[in-house]
Motif scaffolding. Structure first.
Motif, short mmCIF file in Angstrom:
data_model
loop_
_atom_site.label_atom_id
_atom_site.label_comp_id
_atom_site.label_asym_id
_atom_site.label_seq_id
_atom_site.Cartn_x
_atom_site.Cartn_y
_atom_site.Cartn_z
N LEU A 33 36.24 46.48 35.30
CA LEU A 33 37.56 45.98 35.68
C LEU A 33 37.50 44.98 36.83
CD1 LEU A 33 39.59 49.33 35.52
CD2 LEU A 33 39.71 47.42 33.91
N LEU A 34 36.52 45.14 37.74
CA LEU A 34 36.53 44.36 38.97
C LEU A 34 35.45 43.27 39.04
CD1 LEU A 34 37.15 47.24 41.54
CD2 LEU A 34 38.82 45.65 40.57
N ALA A 35 34.44 43.34 38.20
CA ALA A 35 33.31 42.42 38.35
C ALA A 35 33.71 40.96 38.19
CB ALA A 35 32.22 42.78 37.33
N PHE A 36 34.61 40.66 37.27
CA PHE A 36 34.92 39.27 36.97
C PHE A 36 36.38 38.89 37.22
CE2 PHE A 36 31.61 40.78 34.01
CZ PHE A 36 30.54 40.03 34.49
N ARG A 37 37.16 39.83 37.66
CA ARG A 37 38.58 39.54 37.89
C ARG A 37 38.81 39.13 39.34
NH1 ARG A 37 42.16 44.01 34.53
NH2 ARG A 37 41.26 43.58 32.47
N ARG A 38 39.74 38.22 39.51
CA ARG A 38 40.15 37.81 40.84
C ARG A 38 41.64 38.09 41.00
NH1 ARG A 38 37.24 31.88 41.82
NH2 ARG A 38 35.07 32.61 41.57
N PHE A 39 41.97 38.79 42.06
CA PHE A 39 43.37 39.10 42.31
C PHE A 39 43.53 39.37 43.80
CE2 PHE A 39 41.18 42.92 40.93
CZ PHE A 39 41.46 43.82 41.94
N ARG A 40 44.74 39.27 44.25
CA ARG A 40 45.02 39.50 45.66
C ARG A 40 44.74 40.96 46.01
NH1 ARG A 40 50.71 37.45 47.80
NH2 ARG A 40 49.69 35.50 47.08
N GLY A 41 43.98 41.15 47.06
CA GLY A 41 43.65 42.50 47.50
C GLY A 41 42.37 43.05 46.91
N LYS A 42 41.66 42.23 46.10
CA LYS A 42 40.43 42.72 45.49
C LYS A 42 39.39 43.08 46.54
CE LYS A 42 36.59 41.40 42.48
NZ LYS A 42 35.99 40.38 41.59
N MET A 43 39.24 42.26 47.57
CA MET A 43 38.25 42.53 48.60
C MET A 43 38.57 43.82 49.34
SD MET A 43 36.95 40.06 51.70
CE MET A 43 36.45 38.81 50.52
N VAL A 44 39.84 44.06 49.57
CA VAL A 44 40.25 45.29 50.24
C VAL A 44 39.93 46.50 49.37
CG1 VAL A 44 42.22 46.60 51.15
CG2 VAL A 44 42.06 44.13 51.55
N LEU A 45 40.23 46.38 48.07
CA LEU A 45 39.97 47.48 47.15
C LEU A 45 38.47 47.78 47.06
CD1 LEU A 45 40.83 49.53 45.03
CD2 LEU A 45 40.82 47.68 43.32
N GLU A 46 37.65 46.74 46.94
CA GLU A 46 36.21 46.95 46.85
C GLU A 46 35.66 47.53 48.15
OE1 GLU A 46 33.93 44.40 43.72
OE2 GLU A 46 34.73 43.07 45.25
N THR A 47 36.17 47.08 49.26
CA THR A 47 35.75 47.64 50.55
C THR A 47 36.07 49.13 50.62
OG1 THR A 47 36.10 45.51 51.64
CG2 THR A 47 35.98 47.46 53.05
N PHE A 48 37.25 49.50 50.13
CA PHE A 48 37.65 50.90 50.11
C PHE A 48 36.71 51.72 49.23
CE2 PHE A 48 40.04 54.34 48.04
CZ PHE A 48 40.43 55.06 49.15
N LEU A 49 36.32 51.18 48.06
CA LEU A 49 35.44 51.90 47.15
C LEU A 49 34.05 52.10 47.73
CD1 LEU A 49 36.36 50.23 43.72
CD2 LEU A 49 37.09 52.46 44.57
N LEU A 50 33.62 51.17 48.58
CA LEU A 50 32.28 51.24 49.15
C LEU A 50 32.22 51.99 50.48
CD1 LEU A 50 31.09 47.58 48.43
CD2 LEU A 50 30.44 49.65 47.20
N MET A 51 33.36 52.35 51.03
CA MET A 51 33.40 52.98 52.35
C MET A 51 32.61 54.28 52.48
SD MET A 51 37.16 52.28 54.01
CE MET A 51 36.74 53.28 55.45
#
Length: 220
Positions: A33-51
């Motif tokens: 879902l996230l590897a190739f999509r660009r959307f507002r807040g993606k960096m925040v979401l990925e940061t949350f997943l990696l925390m």
């Protein structure tokens, strides 16, 4: 000695296996879902997943108790449904291990998906394949090495989880006591023979896991 040695080892292997299976599915879905999509807040979401990679285990344990405790909506619903609390159960150990292992699977699989030759995927689309066909017949098979590596690393991480598991699942011998917590208790009680047996077993298992990650990468 066998009665003290095998239960935490077997429970750790069971918890790590279940956690690895869960993060395998969740990691592939999230990466897709996230590897190739660009959307507002993606960096925040990925940061949350990696925390969970950088958060102290006690913080993760505290948050798990807060969100899954008896006073939380999830904890209350679970207790009403099964007449038992999530805390201090093997399920709690699985949840804690899954959360700390997920970032390794997600990051590894996402890197694998992004490394797939886009010309091959595009050629499949030109030939009439839809996105699901491209994913299951092209992207997923070509990323299998990354998926296996992520699975092994996630298993190893879940196997060694200590802090969050101790807080959330507790240390009940024969029920929630995993190998890392058993090592801690053995040292505290001065049972160094048991501690060494558990330590050497974990070192051996972890070495085999990490050694295996290099096998698929070797060229014939």
């Amino acid at each position: 000695m066998h009665s003290e040695f095998w239960p935490p080892i077997l429970l750790s292997l069971k918890v790590a296996s279940i956690s690895a299976a869960i993060v395998l599915v969740l990691g592939i879905l999230a990466s897709r879902l996230l590897a190739f999509r660009r959307f507002r807040g993606k960096m925040v979401l990925e940061t949350f997943l990696l925390m969970p990679l950088v958060l102290p285990p006690t913080v993760i344990g505290f948050l798990l108790i807060y969100f899954f405790g008896r006073n939380s909506p999830i904890g209350s619903f679970f207790e009403d449904l099964f007449a038992r609390s999530i805390i201090f159960t093997p399920l709690a150990a699985v949840i804690a291990s899954t959360i700390v292992a997920f970032p390794l699977m997600y990051q590894t699989v996402k890197t694998g998906f992004q490394s797939v030759d886009k010309d091959i995927e595009e050629a499949a689309r030109v030939d009439g394949a839809n996105e699901l066909n491209v994913f299951f017949q092209i992207t997923l098979p070509l990323s299998v090495k990354s998926i296996i590596t992520g699975l092994i690393l996630s298993f190893a991480r879940a196997l060694g989880e200590f802090g969050a598991t101790l807080m959330f699942a507790g240390n009940i011998p024969g029920k929630t006591q995993t190998a890392p917590t058993a090592i801690y208790i053995a040292m505290e009680s001065g049972n160094m023979e048991l501690a060494w047996l558990l330590v050497l077993s974990m070192i051996l298992i972890s070495f085999l896991m990490l050694f295996t990650t290099n096998l698929p990468q070797k060229k014939p």
